[in-house]
Motif scaffolding. Structure first.
Motif, mmCIF file in Angstrom:
data_model
loop_
_atom_site.group_PDB
_atom_site.id
_atom_site.type_symbol
_atom_site.label_atom_id
_atom_site.label_comp_id
_atom_site.label_asym_id
_atom_site.label_seq_id
_atom_site.Cartn_x
_atom_site.Cartn_y
_atom_site.Cartn_z
ATOM 1 N N MET A 246 0.845 -1.195 0.000
ATOM 2 C CA MET A 246 0.000 0.000 0.000
ATOM 3 C C MET A 246 0.883 1.249 0.000
ATOM 4 S SD MET A 246 -2.806 1.200 2.853
ATOM 5 C CE MET A 246 -3.432 -0.474 2.969
ATOM 6 N N LYS A 247 0.654 2.137 -0.958
ATOM 7 C CA LYS A 247 1.424 3.379 -1.019
ATOM 8 C C LYS A 247 0.852 4.387 -0.028
ATOM 9 C CE LYS A 247 2.978 5.172 -4.746
ATOM 10 N NZ LYS A 247 3.050 5.856 -6.065
ATOM 11 N N LYS A 248 1.752 5.160 0.589
ATOM 12 C CA LYS A 248 1.323 6.109 1.612
ATOM 13 C C LYS A 248 1.763 7.529 1.270
ATOM 14 C CE LYS A 248 1.503 2.793 5.470
ATOM 15 N NZ LYS A 248 2.111 2.540 6.805
ATOM 16 N N LEU A 249 0.832 8.463 1.467
ATOM 17 C CA LEU A 249 1.054 9.880 1.199
ATOM 18 C C LEU A 249 0.615 10.687 2.410
ATOM 19 C CD1 LEU A 249 1.326 12.479 -0.663
ATOM 20 C CD2 LEU A 249 -1.036 12.003 -1.382
ATOM 21 N N ALA A 250 1.442 11.653 2.827
ATOM 22 C CA ALA A 250 1.067 12.581 3.896
ATOM 23 C C ALA A 250 0.968 13.983 3.318
ATOM 24 C CB ALA A 250 2.090 12.548 5.029
ATOM 25 N N ILE A 251 -0.087 14.704 3.692
ATOM 26 C CA ILE A 251 -0.286 16.072 3.214
ATOM 27 C C ILE A 251 -0.532 16.972 4.418
ATOM 28 C CG2 ILE A 251 -1.560 17.584 1.656
ATOM 29 C CD1 ILE A 251 -2.553 15.131 0.172
ATOM 30 N N PHE A 252 0.324 17.965 4.591
ATOM 31 C CA PHE A 252 0.178 18.942 5.669
ATOM 32 C C PHE A 252 -0.496 20.179 5.086
ATOM 33 C CE2 PHE A 252 3.411 16.099 7.080
ATOM 34 C CZ PHE A 252 3.389 16.111 8.472
ATOM 35 N N VAL A 253 -1.706 20.472 5.543
ATOM 36 C CA VAL A 253 -2.460 21.587 4.983
ATOM 37 C C VAL A 253 -2.659 22.674 6.029
ATOM 38 C CG1 VAL A 253 -3.641 20.103 3.320
ATOM 39 C CG2 VAL A 253 -4.726 20.586 5.528
ATOM 40 N N GLU A 254 -2.934 23.860 5.525
ATOM 41 C CA GLU A 254 -3.059 25.030 6.390
ATOM 42 C C GLU A 254 -4.203 24.913 7.387
ATOM 43 O OE1 GLU A 254 -4.487 29.630 5.695
ATOM 44 O OE2 GLU A 254 -2.984 28.785 4.361
ATOM 45 N N GLY A 255 -5.362 24.467 6.916
ATOM 46 C CA GLY A 255 -6.511 24.457 7.812
ATOM 47 C C GLY A 255 -7.671 23.640 7.286
ATOM 48 N N LEU A 256 -8.839 23.930 7.829
ATOM 49 C CA LEU A 256 -10.033 23.143 7.543
ATOM 50 C C LEU A 256 -10.434 23.208 6.074
ATOM 51 C CD1 LEU A 256 -12.316 21.415 8.746
ATOM 52 C CD2 LEU A 256 -13.552 23.541 9.234
ATOM 53 N N GLN B 234 14.889 15.106 0.862
ATOM 54 C CA GLN B 234 14.169 14.284 -0.104
ATOM 55 C C GLN B 234 14.408 12.791 0.106
ATOM 56 O OE1 GLN B 234 12.000 15.690 -2.280
ATOM 57 N NE2 GLN B 234 12.545 17.698 -1.443
ATOM 58 N N LYS B 235 15.367 12.453 0.951
ATOM 59 C CA LYS B 235 15.714 11.050 1.143
ATOM 60 C C LYS B 235 14.534 10.273 1.719
ATOM 61 C CE LYS B 235 19.171 8.002 3.234
ATOM 62 N NZ LYS B 235 20.391 7.921 4.089
ATOM 63 N N GLY B 236 14.169 9.215 1.048
ATOM 64 C CA GLY B 236 13.106 8.339 1.530
ATOM 65 C C GLY B 236 11.718 8.735 1.091
ATOM 66 N N ALA B 237 11.496 10.033 0.855
ATOM 67 C CA ALA B 237 10.168 10.498 0.444
ATOM 68 C C ALA B 237 10.297 11.840 -0.256
ATOM 69 C CB ALA B 237 9.233 10.626 1.648
ATOM 70 N N ARG B 238 9.758 11.925 -1.450
ATOM 71 C CA ARG B 238 9.734 13.213 -2.139
ATOM 72 C C ARG B 238 8.918 14.191 -1.294
ATOM 73 N NH1 ARG B 238 6.836 14.501 -7.947
ATOM 74 N NH2 ARG B 238 7.109 16.764 -7.875
ATOM 75 N N THR B 239 9.471 15.388 -1.078
ATOM 76 C CA THR B 239 8.862 16.347 -0.159
ATOM 77 C C THR B 239 8.790 17.719 -0.819
ATOM 78 O OG1 THR B 239 9.803 15.110 1.703
ATOM 79 C CG2 THR B 239 9.006 17.335 2.159
ATOM 80 N N GLN B 240 7.597 18.328 -0.799
ATOM 81 C CA GLN B 240 7.421 19.626 -1.443
ATOM 82 C C GLN B 240 6.257 20.373 -0.808
ATOM 83 O OE1 GLN B 240 6.841 19.418 -5.694
ATOM 84 N NE2 GLN B 240 7.287 21.586 -5.999
ATOM 85 N N ILE B 241 6.404 21.700 -0.726
ATOM 86 C CA ILE B 241 5.334 22.549 -0.211
ATOM 87 C C ILE B 241 4.762 23.373 -1.360
ATOM 88 C CG2 ILE B 241 4.730 24.422 1.376
ATOM 89 C CD1 ILE B 241 6.981 23.447 3.204
ATOM 90 N N LEU C 36 7.448 9.727 9.501
ATOM 91 C CA LEU C 36 6.609 9.319 8.379
ATOM 92 C C LEU C 36 7.391 8.446 7.400
ATOM 93 C CD1 LEU C 36 4.724 12.677 7.760
ATOM 94 C CD2 LEU C 36 3.676 10.534 8.511
ATOM 95 N N VAL C 37 8.613 8.862 7.095
ATOM 96 C CA VAL C 37 9.456 8.062 6.199
ATOM 97 C C VAL C 37 9.678 6.674 6.796
ATOM 98 C CG1 VAL C 37 11.749 7.843 5.168
ATOM 99 C CG2 VAL C 37 10.583 10.060 5.153
ATOM 100 N N GLY C 38 9.932 6.633 8.100
ATOM 101 C CA GLY C 38 10.133 5.354 8.776
ATOM 102 C C GLY C 38 8.902 4.467 8.743
ATOM 103 N N ASN C 39 7.726 5.102 8.630
ATOM 104 C CA ASN C 39 6.470 4.349 8.574
ATOM 105 C C ASN C 39 6.027 4.049 7.147
ATOM 106 O OD1 ASN C 39 6.128 4.136 11.355
ATOM 107 N ND2 ASN C 39 5.044 6.081 11.503
#
Length: 237
Positions: A1-11, A121-128, A85-88
């Protein structure tokens, strides 16, 4: 299962991301969990699950959406949790925040560079990613939803009343799109607020096929965010 995390400003962004992904992907293939983060700095961080994910046998993607409670928290919370997150097993980590109110239009290139400067970027592509000037610019650009609110709200009617046309003009050029959206809604006796029920009602009216194709081609900041998501799911929306 591929996993993605998204940090967003708010509701607003939390609801938008959830409904967009559920609209463009088979719901059986994706599980989305929404979490509210509070604290940090000298206060212990706490996490509240707002909507739990439902993982089934057919689930291919797990998406964790963090509501950071403000645009200034997005990068800090992302960096604080990235290694875990990368570790998970998360292979991509994205951020989404507004430009307004702390920055002006001329600050956008510098802000974008600064937020992404030397992000690991190691382990997970990361961008804002940035929503220029606010996420509500994307709502305005999806002008079709206005007619679902009231048949009166044609692009021509909006132009006559507001001085801009959400169909033909680039809504990223509006400096206060949330105020514009509120003013348009009030033309027909409605209101736009940041309350959960109201936001759910607004976002549910969006045409996500147009949102992720035609509109994403016209609005640079939306297009960049959609492209980032597509690169994770490895398919076009």
């Amino acid at each position: 299962m591929k996993k993605l995390a998204i940090f967003v400003e708010g509701l607003t962004e939390q609801i938008l991301v959830r409904q967009m992904l559920q609209a463009v992907l088979d719901r059986k293939r994706i599980a989305i969990q929404s979490v509210k983060i509070t604290g940090g700095h000298n206060v212990r961080m706490s996490f509240t699950v707002l909507r739990a994910a439902h993982v089934e046998r057919q689930t291919e993607y797990y998406v964790l959406v963090y509501d950071c409670g403000g645009e200034t928290n997005v990068k800090g919370y992302m960096m604080a949790h990235r290694q875990k997150l990368v570790g998970n097993g998360y292979s991509m980590i994205l951020g989404l925040r507004d430009v307004y109110p702390n920055f002006q239009r001329e600050d956008v290139p510098k802000l974008k560079r600064g937020l992404n400067y030397k992000l690991p970027q190691k382990g997970a592509r990361t961008q804002i990613h940035l929503a220029v000037m606010e996420t509500e610019a994307w709502f305005l650009g999806e002008y079709r939803h206005l007619r679902k609110l009231s048949r009166k709200l044609s692009p021509e009617f909006v132009e006559k009343q507001m001085g801009f046309n959400p169909k033909t003009d680039n809504m990223e050029e509006r400096d206060r799109p949330a105020e514009d959206l509120k003013a348009i809604y009030r033309l027909v006796g409605h209101d736009y607020t940041k309350k959960r029920d109201r936001l759910n009602a607004v976002v549910s009216k969006l045409d996500f096929s147009y949102f992720t194709h035609g509109l994403a081609d016209r609005m640079e900041s939306l297009g960049a965010f959609v492209e980032g998501l597509e690169s994770f799911f490895m398919e076009s929306f």
